[in-house]
Write a protein that holds these residues in place. Structure first.
Motif, mmCIF file in Angstrom:
data_model
loop_
_atom_site.group_PDB
_atom_site.id
_atom_site.type_symbol
_atom_site.label_atom_id
_atom_site.label_comp_id
_atom_site.label_asym_id
_atom_site.label_seq_id
_atom_site.Cartn_x
_atom_site.Cartn_y
_atom_site.Cartn_z
ATOM 1 N N ASP A 168 0.877 -1.427 -0.015
ATOM 2 C CA ASP A 168 0.023 -0.044 -0.039
ATOM 3 C C ASP A 168 0.711 1.306 0.053
ATOM 4 N N ILE A 169 0.368 2.375 -0.467
ATOM 5 C CA ILE A 169 0.815 3.716 -0.386
ATOM 6 C C ILE A 169 -0.114 4.341 0.445
ATOM 7 N N ALA A 170 0.670 4.837 1.615
ATOM 8 C CA ALA A 170 -0.016 5.741 2.658
ATOM 9 C C ALA A 170 -0.617 6.832 1.966
ATOM 10 N N PRO A 171 -2.075 6.912 2.141
ATOM 11 C CA PRO A 171 -2.770 8.232 1.520
ATOM 12 C C PRO A 171 -2.561 9.521 2.342
ATOM 13 N N GLU A 172 -2.032 9.311 3.584
ATOM 14 C CA GLU A 172 -2.081 10.700 4.619
ATOM 15 C C GLU A 172 -1.072 10.186 5.493
ATOM 16 N N ASP A 173 -0.938 11.173 6.481
ATOM 17 C CA ASP A 173 0.064 11.311 7.706
ATOM 18 C C ASP A 173 -0.778 10.468 8.586
ATOM 19 N N ASP A 174 -0.031 9.722 9.466
ATOM 20 C CA ASP A 174 -0.601 8.978 10.772
ATOM 21 C C ASP A 174 0.463 9.072 11.695
ATOM 22 N N LEU A 175 0.658 9.995 12.335
ATOM 23 C CA LEU A 175 2.016 10.683 12.819
ATOM 24 C C LEU A 175 1.973 9.760 14.395
ATOM 25 N N GLU A 176 0.724 9.188 14.768
ATOM 26 C CA GLU A 176 0.584 8.517 16.142
ATOM 27 C C GLU A 176 1.260 7.361 15.720
ATOM 28 N N ASN A 177 1.080 6.710 14.462
ATOM 29 C CA ASN A 177 1.763 5.263 14.191
ATOM 30 C C ASN A 177 3.077 5.434 13.451
ATOM 31 N N GLY A 178 3.639 6.706 13.320
ATOM 32 C CA GLY A 178 4.923 6.939 12.659
ATOM 33 C C GLY A 178 4.932 6.875 11.048
#
Length: 227
Positions: A168-178
Protein backbone atom coordinates in the motif's frame (compact mmCIF):
# COMPACT_ATOMS: atom_id res chain seq x y z
CA UNK A 1 59.24 -59.03 11.44
CA UNK A 2 56.79 -56.43 12.70
CA UNK A 3 53.12 -56.60 11.74
CA UNK A 4 51.82 -53.27 10.51
CA UNK A 5 48.20 -52.26 11.13
CA UNK A 6 46.13 -51.39 8.11
CA UNK A 7 45.48 -47.64 7.96
CA UNK A 8 42.67 -46.24 5.80
CA UNK A 9 39.46 -47.55 4.35
CA UNK A 10 38.61 -50.25 1.91
CA UNK A 11 36.92 -49.37 -1.35
CA UNK A 12 33.64 -50.83 -0.12
CA UNK A 13 33.76 -48.67 3.05
CA UNK A 14 34.39 -45.55 0.97
CA UNK A 15 31.50 -46.37 -1.36
CA UNK A 16 29.15 -47.00 1.57
CA UNK A 17 30.16 -43.68 3.16
CA UNK A 18 29.65 -41.80 -0.10
CA UNK A 19 26.24 -43.39 -0.51
CA UNK A 20 25.20 -42.24 2.97
CA UNK A 21 26.47 -38.71 2.29
CA UNK A 22 24.55 -38.64 -0.99
CA UNK A 23 21.32 -39.72 0.73
CA UNK A 24 21.73 -37.12 3.47
CA UNK A 25 22.50 -34.42 0.90
CA UNK A 26 19.40 -35.38 -1.09
CA UNK A 27 17.27 -34.94 2.04
CA UNK A 28 18.89 -31.77 3.34
CA UNK A 29 19.92 -29.74 0.28
CA UNK A 30 16.42 -28.90 -1.10
CA UNK A 31 15.39 -27.41 2.23
CA UNK A 32 18.69 -25.56 2.56
CA UNK A 33 18.41 -24.14 -0.95
CA UNK A 34 14.78 -23.13 -0.36
CA UNK A 35 15.77 -21.39 2.89
CA UNK A 36 18.59 -19.51 1.17
CA UNK A 37 16.25 -18.40 -1.62
CA UNK A 38 13.71 -17.11 0.91
CA UNK A 39 16.42 -15.24 2.79
CA UNK A 40 17.55 -13.62 -0.46
CA UNK A 41 13.93 -12.79 -1.34
CA UNK A 42 13.27 -11.13 2.00
CA UNK A 43 16.46 -9.06 1.76
CA UNK A 44 15.54 -7.98 -1.77
CA UNK A 45 11.95 -7.22 -0.76
CA UNK A 46 13.06 -5.10 2.18
CA UNK A 47 15.51 -3.08 0.10
CA UNK A 48 12.85 -2.63 -2.62
CA UNK A 49 10.31 -1.31 -0.10
CA UNK A 50 12.84 1.14 1.35
CA UNK A 51 13.73 2.33 -2.15
CA UNK A 52 10.07 2.74 -3.14
CA UNK A 53 9.32 4.75 0.01
CA UNK A 54 12.31 7.03 -0.62
CA UNK A 55 11.38 7.60 -4.26
CA UNK A 56 7.75 8.38 -3.42
CA UNK A 57 8.88 10.91 -0.80
CA UNK A 58 11.16 12.53 -3.38
CA UNK A 59 8.25 12.64 -5.81
CA UNK A 60 6.08 14.39 -3.22
CA UNK A 61 8.82 16.99 -2.65
CA UNK A 62 9.50 17.56 -6.36
CA UNK A 63 5.85 18.04 -7.20
CA UNK A 64 5.26 20.11 -4.05
CA UNK A 65 2.31 17.85 -3.36
CA UNK A 66 0.05 18.71 -0.46
CA UNK A 67 -1.88 15.46 -0.96
CA UNK A 68 -0.98 12.16 -2.59
CA UNK A 69 -3.30 13.06 -5.46
CA UNK A 70 -0.97 15.93 -6.40
CA UNK A 71 2.02 13.63 -6.95
CA UNK A 72 3.06 11.71 -10.07
CA UNK A 73 2.88 8.38 -8.25
CA UNK A 74 -0.88 8.97 -8.09
CA UNK A 75 -1.84 10.90 -11.20
CA UNK A 76 0.94 9.89 -13.63
CA UNK A 77 2.22 6.40 -12.68
CA UNK A 78 4.03 5.84 -15.97
CA UNK A 79 6.05 9.04 -15.61
CA UNK A 80 6.78 8.20 -11.98
CA UNK A 81 8.18 4.76 -12.83
CA UNK A 82 10.13 5.65 -15.97
CA UNK A 83 11.72 8.78 -14.49
CA UNK A 84 12.74 7.28 -11.15
CA UNK A 85 13.99 3.76 -11.90
CA UNK A 86 16.59 2.06 -14.08
CA UNK A 87 14.49 -0.31 -16.12
CA UNK A 88 14.98 -2.64 -19.07
CA UNK A 89 11.35 -2.96 -20.09
CA UNK A 90 8.20 -0.87 -19.72
CA UNK A 91 4.60 -1.40 -20.72
CA UNK A 92 1.61 -3.65 -20.33
CA UNK A 93 3.18 -6.77 -21.88
CA UNK A 94 5.89 -7.49 -19.31
CA UNK A 95 3.75 -10.08 -17.58
CA UNK A 96 1.99 -11.39 -20.64
CA UNK A 97 2.63 -14.21 -23.07
CA UNK A 98 1.32 -14.78 -26.56
CA UNK A 99 -1.20 -17.60 -26.99
CA UNK A 100 -1.81 -19.74 -30.09
CA UNK A 101 -4.10 -17.07 -31.53
CA UNK A 102 -1.42 -14.39 -31.27
CA UNK A 103 -3.21 -12.68 -28.39
CA UNK A 104 -1.49 -11.38 -25.26
CA UNK A 105 -2.56 -13.31 -22.17
CA UNK A 106 -1.69 -12.21 -18.62
CA UNK A 107 0.39 -14.52 -16.43
CA UNK A 108 -1.39 -15.88 -13.38
CA UNK A 109 -0.04 -16.22 -9.86
CA UNK A 110 -0.54 -19.23 -7.63
CA UNK A 111 -1.57 -19.50 -3.98
CA UNK A 112 0.94 -20.84 -1.47
CA UNK A 113 -1.66 -23.24 -0.10
CA UNK A 114 -2.42 -24.64 -3.54
CA UNK A 115 0.22 -23.84 -6.19
CA UNK A 116 -1.98 -25.29 -8.91
CA UNK A 117 -4.69 -22.70 -8.21
CA UNK A 118 -4.45 -19.39 -10.06
CA UNK A 119 -4.51 -16.48 -7.64
CA UNK A 120 -4.72 -13.53 -9.97
CA UNK A 121 -3.00 -11.75 -12.80
CA UNK A 122 -0.78 -8.71 -13.16
CA UNK A 123 -2.40 -5.94 -15.17
CA UNK A 124 -1.50 -2.70 -13.34
CA UNK A 125 -1.96 0.78 -14.74
CA UNK A 126 1.79 1.13 -15.33
CA UNK A 127 4.68 -1.25 -14.90
CA UNK A 128 8.44 -1.64 -15.36
CA UNK A 129 10.98 -4.43 -15.18
CA UNK A 130 14.08 -3.15 -13.39
CA UNK A 131 17.68 -3.94 -14.29
CA UNK A 132 18.01 -6.06 -11.14
CA UNK A 133 15.13 -8.26 -12.31
CA UNK A 134 12.48 -6.86 -9.95
CA UNK A 135 9.09 -6.11 -11.48
CA UNK A 136 7.14 -3.09 -10.20
CA UNK A 137 3.61 -2.14 -11.15
CA UNK A 138 1.26 0.57 -9.90
CA UNK A 139 -2.45 -0.02 -9.58
CA UNK A 140 -4.50 3.12 -9.92
CA UNK A 141 -8.21 3.19 -9.10
CA UNK A 142 -10.63 5.73 -7.73
CA UNK A 143 -9.96 4.64 -4.15
CA UNK A 144 -6.53 3.01 -3.93
CA UNK A 145 -2.97 3.33 -5.14
CA UNK A 146 -0.59 0.48 -4.45
CA UNK A 147 2.54 -1.19 -5.75
CA UNK A 148 2.73 -4.72 -7.06
CA UNK A 149 6.21 -6.24 -6.67
CA UNK A 150 7.48 -9.49 -8.16
CA UNK A 151 11.02 -10.06 -6.96
CA UNK A 152 12.19 -11.99 -10.03
CA UNK A 153 9.90 -10.63 -12.71
CA UNK A 154 8.14 -13.12 -14.98
CA UNK A 155 10.47 -15.92 -13.83
CA UNK A 156 9.06 -18.78 -11.75
CA UNK A 157 7.72 -19.51 -9.20
CA UNK A 158 5.20 -16.61 -9.45
CA UNK A 159 3.58 -17.56 -6.14
CA UNK A 160 1.82 -14.97 -3.99
CA UNK A 161 3.78 -14.59 -0.76
CA UNK A 162 6.98 -16.12 -2.17
CA UNK A 163 8.03 -13.71 -4.90
CA UNK A 164 4.84 -11.66 -5.41
CA UNK A 165 3.62 -9.03 -2.94
CA UNK A 166 1.28 -6.02 -2.88
CA UNK A 167 2.29 -2.85 -0.99
CA UNK A 168 0.00 0.00 0.00
CA UNK A 169 0.93 3.67 -0.41
CA UNK A 170 -0.06 5.66 2.67
CA UNK A 171 -2.59 8.29 1.50
CA UNK A 172 -2.02 10.62 4.47
CA UNK A 173 0.06 11.17 7.59
CA UNK A 174 -0.57 9.00 10.63
CA UNK A 175 1.94 10.48 13.03
CA UNK A 176 0.64 8.47 15.96
CA UNK A 177 1.84 5.31 14.21
CA UNK A 178 4.92 6.88 12.65
CA UNK A 179 3.50 6.85 9.11
CA UNK A 180 4.09 9.63 6.61
CA UNK A 181 1.98 10.28 3.56
CA UNK A 182 3.62 8.36 0.72
CA UNK A 183 5.22 5.68 2.90
CA UNK A 184 5.10 2.25 1.30
CA UNK A 185 4.11 -0.81 3.30
CA UNK A 186 1.20 -2.47 5.08
CA UNK A 187 -1.52 0.05 5.89
CA UNK A 188 -5.26 0.45 5.63
CA UNK A 189 -7.33 -2.42 7.01
CA UNK A 190 -4.39 -4.84 7.12
CA UNK A 191 -2.79 -3.13 10.11
CA UNK A 192 -5.85 -3.89 12.23
CA UNK A 193 -6.25 -7.57 11.33
CA UNK A 194 -5.11 -10.41 13.59
CA UNK A 195 -2.09 -12.39 12.41
CA UNK A 196 -4.15 -15.58 12.13
CA UNK A 197 -6.58 -13.83 9.77
CA UNK A 198 -3.74 -12.39 7.72
CA UNK A 199 -2.19 -15.86 7.43
CA UNK A 200 -5.43 -17.33 6.10
CA UNK A 201 -5.80 -14.50 3.60
CA UNK A 202 -2.16 -14.83 2.54
CA UNK A 203 -2.32 -18.58 1.98
CA UNK A 204 -5.42 -18.05 -0.13
CA UNK A 205 -3.85 -15.49 -2.43
CA UNK A 206 -3.85 -12.00 -0.87
CA UNK A 207 -0.59 -10.25 -1.74
CA UNK A 208 -1.39 -7.45 0.71
CA UNK A 209 -1.97 -9.87 3.59
CA UNK A 210 1.30 -11.68 2.79
CA UNK A 211 3.26 -8.45 2.86
CA UNK A 212 1.56 -7.38 6.10
CA UNK A 213 2.75 -10.63 7.70
CA UNK A 214 6.24 -10.16 6.29
CA UNK A 215 6.43 -6.68 7.78
CA UNK A 216 5.00 -7.89 11.10
CA UNK A 217 7.59 -10.68 11.26
CA UNK A 218 10.49 -8.31 10.65
CA UNK A 219 11.13 -9.77 7.18
CA UNK A 220 11.66 -13.26 8.55
CA UNK A 221 12.29 -15.77 5.70
CA UNK A 222 9.98 -18.20 7.51
CA UNK A 223 7.37 -15.57 8.23
CA UNK A 224 4.36 -17.72 7.35
CA UNK A 225 5.31 -20.27 10.06
CA UNK A 226 5.67 -17.63 12.79
CA UNK A 227 1.95 -16.98 13.06
Amino acid sequence: MKNFKRIGFTLSEVLITLSIVAVVATLVLPGFIKDMKMRANMALLQSTVVNLSDVVQQDLIRTRAKTLEDANVYNNPKLFLTKNFDYVKEGQNIFRSVNDNGEYVAYTFSHMIAPSVAGGSTTPTSQVLLKNGVYIGIYKSSMFRYFVVDLNGPEEPNIIGIDYFVLDIAPEDDLENGIRMGDVGAFQEYTAKESSELKTLCLNGSGQACYALVERSGFDPNYIDKF
